[in-house]
Design a protein around this motif. Structure first.
Motif, mmCIF file in Angstrom:
data_model
loop_
_atom_site.group_PDB
_atom_site.id
_atom_site.type_symbol
_atom_site.label_atom_id
_atom_site.label_comp_id
_atom_site.label_asym_id
_atom_site.label_seq_id
_atom_site.Cartn_x
_atom_site.Cartn_y
_atom_site.Cartn_z
ATOM 1 N N SER A 1 0.824 -1.205 0.000
ATOM 2 C CA SER A 1 0.000 0.000 0.000
ATOM 3 C C SER A 1 0.856 1.253 0.000
ATOM 4 O O SER A 1 0.560 2.237 -0.672
ATOM 5 N N TRP B 1 2.279 1.731 -3.442
ATOM 6 C CA TRP B 1 1.307 2.249 -4.401
ATOM 7 C C TRP B 1 1.138 3.754 -4.267
ATOM 8 O O TRP B 1 0.891 4.462 -5.234
ATOM 9 N N GLY C 1 -10.058 -9.323 -10.084
ATOM 10 C CA GLY C 1 -9.677 -8.026 -9.538
ATOM 11 C C GLY C 1 -8.182 -7.842 -9.401
ATOM 12 O O GLY C 1 -7.721 -7.073 -8.559
ATOM 13 N N THR D 1 -2.313 -7.971 -14.845
ATOM 14 C CA THR D 1 -2.096 -6.935 -13.834
ATOM 15 C C THR D 1 -0.897 -7.266 -12.961
ATOM 16 O O THR D 1 -0.113 -6.376 -12.607
ATOM 17 N N TRP E 1 -3.670 -5.739 -6.873
ATOM 18 C CA TRP E 1 -4.967 -5.288 -6.346
ATOM 19 C C TRP E 1 -5.028 -3.761 -6.327
ATOM 20 O O TRP E 1 -6.044 -3.164 -6.683
ATOM 21 N N GLU E 2 -3.933 -3.145 -5.902
ATOM 22 C CA GLU E 2 -3.919 -1.686 -5.804
ATOM 23 C C GLU E 2 -3.972 -1.033 -7.185
ATOM 24 O O GLU E 2 -4.613 0.003 -7.365
ATOM 25 N N GLU F 1 -5.463 -2.236 -9.768
ATOM 26 C CA GLU F 1 -6.846 -2.383 -10.228
ATOM 27 C C GLU F 1 -7.758 -1.322 -9.607
ATOM 28 O O GLU F 1 -8.759 -0.933 -10.201
ATOM 29 N N LYS F 2 -7.403 -0.869 -8.413
ATOM 30 C CA LYS F 2 -8.207 0.172 -7.767
ATOM 31 C C LYS F 2 -8.002 1.534 -8.428
ATOM 32 O O LYS F 2 -8.923 2.355 -8.471
ATOM 33 N N GLY F 3 -6.780 1.775 -8.921
ATOM 34 C CA GLY F 3 -6.459 3.100 -9.445
ATOM 35 C C GLY F 3 -6.545 3.239 -10.950
ATOM 36 O O GLY F 3 -6.707 4.350 -11.464
ATOM 37 N N SER G 1 -8.130 1.739 -14.815
ATOM 38 C CA SER G 1 -9.197 0.959 -15.439
ATOM 39 C C SER G 1 -8.592 -0.272 -16.108
ATOM 40 O O SER G 1 -7.379 -0.349 -16.326
#
Length: 235
Positions: free
Chosen positions: A26, A29, A97, A124, A153-154, A156-158, A160
């Motif tokens: 985290s 990222w 994800g 990813t 995962w991170e 994919e959050k930020g 597209s």
């Protein structure tokens, strides 16, 4: 009196290591750029000298580590190549994800039963390796794999899905020194990525597993795709 057995200590240490790894991911990222910023920082391996009117005077290779050309937008890549890459590398890309648990379980079972290594990295997760080069070491422990999954995962959050796919196609090595779909399509087929046909697309995609494979091996892999894509024709 509470006594800790070694299995209990091992579980506690493992949980602590996992927590630290997730926290580290985290934090990493937070320092990573957004897609637009990352794309703007991209550089080709070629340097160009232009005159005051913007016309090319001289072109020279500056980066000898790899050959890269201009960034290619996702809508400038042929649909056949996009389909081929997803089929070969990550056919559940638009469903997961960042980590494909089905593929991971299948790989773990295959490794356990047959003893043969089988990867399960998603697009990813592979992109995470390009953003954090330490994750691309040949010898990686479980700690690195956890960090890679967490970073995926991170991402994919930020970003597209389309941005992830576009960045992957511009960073991945297809053949030898050629990095990215632009340089690879030009070197192997003398075409821009949007002009690749179905057979050329699957040949390029087949190189992703092993960019240094022989021409004969690449041909064998192309033939193996016929079951999924009969339009490829006979070998």
């Amino acid at each position: 009196m509470l006594r800790w057995t070694w299995p209990s200590r091992y579980k506690l240490l493992s949980a602590g290591a996992l927590f630290l790894s997730l926290a580290e991911g985290s934090a990493a990222w937070a320092a990573l750029p957004g897609f637009q910023e990352f794309r703007a920082s991209y550089r080709t391996s070629e340097g160009r000298l232009l005159d005051r009117r913007g016309e090319l005077l001289q072109e020279r290779r500056l980066n000898l580590a790899g050959r890269t050309l201009n960034w290619v937008a996702l809508n400038e890549v042929s649909p056949s190549l996009k389909s081929a890459v997803l089929l070969v590398e990550d056919h559940r890309f638009f469903e997961h994800g960042g980590v494909d648990y089905i593929a991971s379980l299948g790989a773990a079972w295959s490794n356990l039963v047959s003893g043969k290594h089988r990867g399960a990295s998603t697009l990813t997760m592979q992109l995470a390796g390009y953003l954090e080069p330490e994750l691309r070491r040949k010898r990686r422990g479980w700690w690195d794999k956890v960090r890679q999954a967490n970073l995926a995962w991170e991402i994919e959050k930020g970003w597209s899905k389309e941005e992830i796919f576009e960045a992957y196609l511009n960073l991945v090595s297809f053949r030898g020194e050629y990095q990215g779909v632009g340089a690879s399509a030009r070197a192997l087929f003398d075409k821009d990525p949007h002009g690749l046909d179905l057979r050329e697309s699957f040949l390029l995609a087949s190189l992703l597993k092993s960019p240094g494979m022989s021409a004969a091996k690449a041909g064998d892999r192309l033939c193996a795709f016929q079951a999924a894509e009969p339009q490829l024709g006979s070998c």
